[in-house]
Write a protein that holds these residues in place. Structure first.
Motif, mmCIF file in Angstrom:
data_model
loop_
_atom_site.group_PDB
_atom_site.id
_atom_site.type_symbol
_atom_site.label_atom_id
_atom_site.label_comp_id
_atom_site.label_asym_id
_atom_site.label_seq_id
_atom_site.Cartn_x
_atom_site.Cartn_y
_atom_site.Cartn_z
ATOM 1 N N ASP A 1 -19.439 -2.641 -46.258
ATOM 2 C CA ASP A 1 -20.155 -2.993 -45.285
ATOM 3 C C ASP A 1 -19.330 -3.534 -44.157
ATOM 4 N N ARG B 1 -18.581 -2.263 -40.295
ATOM 5 C CA ARG B 1 -18.595 -3.194 -38.986
ATOM 6 C C ARG B 1 -17.356 -2.926 -38.099
ATOM 7 N N GLN C 1 -25.458 -0.349 -34.222
ATOM 8 C CA GLN C 1 -25.859 -0.295 -35.670
ATOM 9 C C GLN C 1 -27.004 0.972 -35.788
ATOM 10 N N ARG D 1 -24.488 -14.569 -45.044
ATOM 11 C CA ARG D 1 -24.343 -13.025 -44.481
ATOM 12 C C ARG D 1 -25.431 -12.597 -45.065
ATOM 13 N N LEU D 2 -25.899 -11.517 -44.093
ATOM 14 C CA LEU D 2 -26.837 -10.355 -44.663
ATOM 15 C C LEU D 2 -26.524 -9.751 -45.737
ATOM 16 N N GLN E 1 -31.440 -4.369 -42.912
ATOM 17 C CA GLN E 1 -31.246 -3.679 -41.656
ATOM 18 C C GLN E 1 -31.995 -4.728 -40.925
ATOM 19 N N ARG F 1 -23.902 -9.998 -38.542
ATOM 20 C CA ARG F 1 -24.337 -9.543 -39.906
ATOM 21 C C ARG F 1 -23.897 -10.777 -40.701
#
Ligand code: SIN
Ligand code: CO
Length: 375
Positions: free
Chosen positions: A97, A101, A108, A305-306, A311, A343
């Motif tokens: 991930d 980024r 995105q 963090r996500l 999404q 994110r």
């Protein structure tokens, strides 16, 4: 952005001169890059039934493709070069991930996924073209790429994968760890492993008009409520009972003309559609969640963090999380906007969060995690 990523070009220069236009080879785009996972970890992922993978082999009888989950014995094979390609590595590997980024100068909503391939010496998927832009980043080992802008796009008939019938390469390079090749859609390419190697493909998505239309009509049919019912008070005796009279079609056409949509509805559809997780994605809410107080302390210390699978996209009028429109007031929440764009949220920001309950809810759903790493 990492300064070497585009070989000294600014994102603006890259987008103007190369993006969707021509290939770019970038030596040492990510110096010291040797991949984000071991070969064993990647091969283990390929055996996981929840992970999408393909094993491609060129044997004496031609090309063979096997969809995952892969068998351990196949991944130990010494005979005939082979490659295994694992899709969606960014969805379960945090570092994947993070790698995606690095390409944050592209929205995105255009990013698809990170595919990682492992190949034995001579392995590859054969000459082909893709419909999407891709950054091919070399992990471990070396790969020889040959490319062509040829217009002849005929494929070998009856092959189990799309192999160009007459590949005529015009350029060729051997990529070392950390080197990267950008290819626009429809450029023919063939990557062959020189010794065993891994390649990281950062792929983009570009929905077709047909996919969008089908998605939009599906979205729309859940939202329309038309007035009226078919009526025929002046009906005359039927001479041909099987016939659908023109008047009936007329009336139905007028009823259907009530179906209307506007740009706001399109925006709403696009937000939901593009933030929809992939079909096989499921979230794991925490088994024994922390209390709100404990959670607030944890994120105030380390940030949050996500989840890599989540999404979170932003449009002019709303935020969209995993296919759903988030409450209107979310647009006012600067923390949520920062979380969407980066994110992650640093500890300092979590400490002073405007809506800590909102973050806690995301945590309970498995969409957000306190960061374990020290900041
Ligand atoms: C790969 O073999 O890793 C890349 C596949 C491709 O050419 O798209
Ligand atoms: Co390709």
């Amino acid at each position: 952005m990492i300064s070497t990523l585009l070989g000294g070009l600014t994102p603006q220069q890259f987008l103007t001169d190369y993006w969707q236009k021509k290939p770019l080879l970038i030596r040492q785009a990510l110096p010291d890059f040797k991949g984000i996972m071991s070969h064993d970890a990647l091969l283990a992922m390929a055996q996981d039934e929840d992970v999408e993978s393909r094993l491609v082999r060129r044997g004496r009888d031609g090309w063979e493709v096997r969809s995952g989950p892969q068998r351990a014995a196949d991944l130990r094979r010494k005979r005939d070069p082979w490659t295994v390609l694992v899709q969606g590595v960014n969805l379960s590997v945090e570092a994947g991930d993070a790698l995606m980024r690095c390409f944050n100068f592209i929205p995105q909503a255009r990013l698809d996924d990170l595919m990682v391939s492992y190949a034995t010496d001579g392995g590859g998927v054969g000459p082909h073209f893709d419909n999407y832009d891709v950054f091919l980043l070399q992990g471990t080992g070396q790969r020889r790429w040959r490319i062509s802008d040829q217009q002849d796009r005929r494929f070998v008939e009856d092959a189990p994968l799309r192999i160009l019938a007459d590949f005529q390469p015009t350029e060729e390079w051997v990529l070392e760890p950390g080197d990267m090749l950008y290819l626009p859609p429809h450029w023919a390419h063939d990557g062959v492993a020189v010794g065993e190697c891994t390649t990281y493909s950062i792929g983009f998505r570009a929905p077709t008009a047909q996919e969008l239309a089908e998605g939009f009509l599906d979205w729309l049919q859940q939202r329309i409520a038309l007035e009226g019912i078919y009526s025929d008070p002046d009906l005359q005796p039927a001479t041909e009972p099987a016939r659908i009279e023109a008047g009936m079609i007329e009336q139905i056409a007028r009823m259907l003309e009530q179906i209307r949509w506007n740009k706001d509805m399109v925006a709403d559809f696009v937000g939901s559609y593009l933030s929809e997780p992939k079909a096989h994605v499921f979230f794991d809410p925490p088994d024994s969640p922390m209390s709100p107080k404990r959670f607030a302390e944890a994120i105030a210390k380390n940030g949050c963090r996500l989840d890599p699978r989540a999404q979170l996209l932003v449009s002019a009028n709303a935020l969209y999380l995993n296919g759903e429109r988030v409450d209107e007031s979310a647009l006012e929440d600067r923390d949520l906007l920062a979380l969407a764009n980066n994110r992650s949220l640093p500890a300092e920001r979590c400490k002073n969060a405007t809506n800590p309950e909102g973050l806690y809810e995301l945590y309970l759903d498995g969409f957000l995690h306190p960061d374990a790493r020290s900041q």
